[in-house]
Design an enzyme around this catalytic site. Structure first.
Site, PDB file in Angstrom:
ATOM      1  N   ARG A   1       0.815  -1.309   0.004  1.00 16.39           N
ATOM      2  CA  ARG A   1       0.132  -0.020   0.055  1.00 16.39           C
ATOM      3  C   ARG A   1       0.857   1.109  -0.106  1.00 16.39           C
ATOM      4  O   ARG A   1       0.695   2.229  -0.616  1.00 16.39           O
ATOM      5  CB  ARG A   1      -1.068  -0.097   1.166  1.00 16.39           C
ATOM      6  CG  ARG A   1      -2.132   0.818   1.118  1.00 16.39           C
ATOM      7  CD  ARG A   1      -3.111   0.757   2.352  1.00 16.39           C
ATOM      8  NE  ARG A   1      -2.612   1.063   3.573  1.00 16.39           N
ATOM      9  CZ  ARG A   1      -3.250   0.432   4.762  1.00 16.39           C
ATOM     10  NH1 ARG A   1      -4.674   0.148   4.470  1.00 16.39           N
ATOM     11  NH2 ARG A   1      -2.785   0.819   5.932  1.00 16.39           N
TER      12      ARG A   1
ATOM     13  N   LYS B   1      -2.790   6.090   1.499  1.00 14.12           N
ATOM     14  CA  LYS B   1      -2.569   6.517   2.970  1.00 14.12           C
ATOM     15  C   LYS B   1      -1.514   7.737   2.909  1.00 14.12           C
ATOM     16  O   LYS B   1      -0.273   7.599   2.941  1.00 14.12           O
ATOM     17  CB  LYS B   1      -2.113   5.474   3.701  1.00 14.12           C
ATOM     18  CG  LYS B   1      -2.631   5.641   5.231  1.00 14.12           C
ATOM     19  CD  LYS B   1      -2.443   4.333   5.915  1.00 14.12           C
ATOM     20  CE  LYS B   1      -2.479   4.601   7.412  1.00 14.12           C
ATOM     21  NZ  LYS B   1      -3.588   4.974   7.825  1.00 14.12           N
TER      22      LYS B   1
ATOM     23  N   GLU C   1     -16.175   5.769   4.517  1.00 12.37           N
ATOM     24  CA  GLU C   1     -15.470   5.229   5.961  1.00 12.37           C
ATOM     25  C   GLU C   1     -15.458   6.345   6.597  1.00 12.37           C
ATOM     26  O   GLU C   1     -16.061   7.525   6.746  1.00 12.37           O
ATOM     27  CB  GLU C   1     -14.168   4.910   5.473  1.00 12.37           C
ATOM     28  CG  GLU C   1     -13.185   5.708   4.881  1.00 12.37           C
ATOM     29  CD  GLU C   1     -11.849   5.419   4.385  1.00 12.37           C
ATOM     30  OE1 GLU C   1     -11.286   4.492   5.184  1.00 12.37           O
ATOM     31  OE2 GLU C   1     -11.340   5.884   3.168  1.00 12.37           O
TER      32      GLU C   1
HETATM   33  N1  PLP Z   1      -9.359   4.013   6.356  1.00 12.02           N
HETATM   34  C1  PLP Z   1      -8.492   4.993   6.764  1.00 12.02           C
HETATM   35  C2  PLP Z   1      -8.911   6.587   6.518  1.00 12.02           C
HETATM   36  C3  PLP Z   1      -7.271   5.002   7.670  1.00 12.02           C
HETATM   37  O1  PLP Z   1      -6.825   5.772   8.275  1.00 12.02           O
HETATM   38  C4  PLP Z   1      -7.260   3.634   8.283  1.00 12.02           C
HETATM   39  C5  PLP Z   1      -6.071   3.286   9.024  1.00 12.02           C
HETATM   40  O2  PLP Z   1      -5.141   2.846   8.654  1.00 12.02           O
HETATM   41  C6  PLP Z   1      -8.006   2.588   7.708  1.00 12.02           C
HETATM   42  C7  PLP Z   1      -9.004   2.850   6.998  1.00 12.02           C
HETATM   43  C8  PLP Z   1      -7.695   1.140   8.153  1.00 12.02           C
HETATM   44  O3  PLP Z   1      -6.610   0.493   7.484  1.00 12.02           O
HETATM   45  P1  PLP Z   1      -5.786  -0.526   7.995  1.00 12.02           P
HETATM   46  O4  PLP Z   1      -6.738  -1.770   8.349  1.00 12.02           O
HETATM   47  O5  PLP Z   1      -4.876  -1.077   6.965  1.00 12.02           O
HETATM   48  O6  PLP Z   1      -5.107  -0.229   9.277  1.00 12.02           O
HETATM   49  C1  COI Z   2      -4.069   3.203  11.598  1.00  7.83           C
HETATM   50  O1  COI Z   2      -5.018   2.651  11.811  1.00  7.83           O
HETATM   51  O2  COI Z   2      -2.979   2.703  11.600  1.00  7.83           O
HETATM   52  C2  COI Z   2      -4.264   4.639  11.207  1.00  7.83           C
HETATM   53  O3  COI Z   2      -3.542   5.105  10.507  1.00  7.83           O
HETATM   54  C3  COI Z   2      -5.483   5.295  11.683  1.00  7.83           C
HETATM   55  C4  COI Z   2      -4.889   6.642  12.401  1.00  7.83           C
HETATM   56  C5  COI Z   2      -6.085   7.560  12.192  1.00  7.83           C
HETATM   57  C6  COI Z   2      -4.442   6.370  13.650  1.00  7.83           C
END
Ligand code: PLP
Ligand code: COI
Length: 343
Positions: free
Chosen positions: A82, A184, A220
């Site tokens: 990612r 991200k 989301e």
């Molecule tokens: N959506 C957003 C906007 C996020 O910042 C995060 C955090 O990382 C997620 C979703 C969840 O992603 P992940 O499960 O890869 O941490």
């Molecule tokens: C994560 O879950 O790793 C994120 O980056 C979310 C953040 C808003 C703390």
């Protein structure tokens, strides 16, 4: 190895420097060897690309201590992929995927004493990030970058632990159609700060963002993907018409767990906001959030409650959460390749 003497159970989601960070610099078209550093600060030119035009991308994952004392992390290869994609979208040099995983392992190993003990409920949060250090004044990508990883021990993302929280649909978008919602990048989070501040002021834990094109479909929250449980137990996963939802590692893992371990039906489709009252549970899922149950969503002053998850965590979110956490902490066999052994 002796763990640090911290009150692990009372940690919130906050920064605390640990022993080492990881750093590597990109210059003259290549990344240097990189390595651990005890210096947790960054010195920049006033004209660095990150300060002027916001070239920054990041990741988030966690390290866990298993029952036998081993330290592991969860699917770092997906974070590497990612970040590779996020960097490409902001015209930044990608950090090689194998080096990403190796750097994550090095920094966890260096901070092994900071990885919370098994059963404490806390974890070591790993934050890889990359930003433009090269100088730019015309709008263009920089030619020098720094990749770093900081680590910090954390507890639950929402204060109060795993209990249902109320969220609100804001009058603002976090992403644009055809924008950067699916990567991200720090800039997306800057966009979400104002509606998030308003939400907190009104007593909500977070925002539920709708699709930025029509404001009709669920996307989301500011830091997690959304999932729903239908009355018949089906897990419903919102899909974005605009591709403006971040592809959450947690959500993709939960879909697999639901389908292949718990034998649930999983449906991935666009979800209209006006149908969410038909669902009986809702959760925000992400690395930081794990699964944070949602009690209700308010839009234009009208509250929609989830009947099986309003006062306590509903059974579907509870089982999904427990299964995922058990996999991460080694209490349940993990699907092939999910657990990365560190030391
Ligand atoms: N959506 C957003 C906007 C996020 O910042 C995060 C955090 O990382 C997620 C979703 C969840 O992603 P992940 O499960 O890869 O941490
Ligand atoms: C994560 O879950 O790793 C994120 O980056 C979310 C953040 C808003 C703390």
């Amino acid at each position: 190895m002796e763990k640090k003497d911290l009150d692990w159970g009372s940690l919130g989601f906050a920064y605390m420097p640990t022993d080492y960070s990881y750093v590597s610099n990109y210059k003259d078209g290549k990344w240097d060897e990189g390595g651990l550093t005890e210096d947790h600060s960054v010195k920049l030119s006033e004209c660095a690309g990150i300060l002027q035009y916001c070239q920054q991308v990041f990741e988030g994952l966690k390290a866990y201590t298993q029952k036998n004392g081993d330290i592991v992390c969860f699917r770092p290869d997906l974070n590497a992929d990612r970040m590779f994609n996020s960097a490409a979208r902001l015209v930044m040099p990608s950090f090689p995927r194998d080096r990403f995983v190796d750097a994550v392992k090095q920094v966890i190993k260096g901070n092994a004493a900071w990885v919370p003990p098994y059963g404490s409920g806390a974890t070591l949060y790993i934050r890889p990030y990359m930003f433009a250090t090269g100088e730019v004044i015309g709008v263009q990508p920089a030619d020098e970058y720094q990749f770093r990883i900081l680590t910090t021990p954390v507890g639950p993302y929402y204060s109060g632990g795993v209990k249902p929280v109320k969220i609100v649909v804001p009058d603002y978008d976090r992403a644009a159609p055809r924008g950067t919602g699916n990567i991200k990048a720090g800039l997306n989070y800057a966009m979400s700060l104002y509606p998030s501040m308003l939400a907190h002021k009104e007593g909500y834990a977070d925002n539920m963002f709708l699709d930025p094109q029509t404001n009709t479909y669920v996307e989301e929250s500011g830091g997690a993907n959304i999932i729903f449980a239908a009355k018949d137990g089906t897990l419903v996963v919102p899909v974005s018409h605009n591709d403006s939802i971040l592809p959450s590692v947690t959500r993709r893992s939960l879909e697999y767990v639901a389908e292949n371990i718990l034998g649930m039906k999983v449906v991935r489709r666009p979800v209209r906001f006006d149908e969410i009252g038909d669902f009986v549970e809702c959760g925000m899922c992400g690395t930081a959030a794990v699964i944070s149950p949602v009690a209700s969503v308010t839009k234009d002053g009208k509250e929609t409650k989830f009947e099986n998850g309003y006062t306590t965590v509903g059974p579907v979110m509870k089982e999904l959460r427990q299964t995922l956490v058990d996999i991460q902490t080694g209490d349940r066999e993990a699907p092939e390749g999910w657990i990365c052994h560190v030391c």
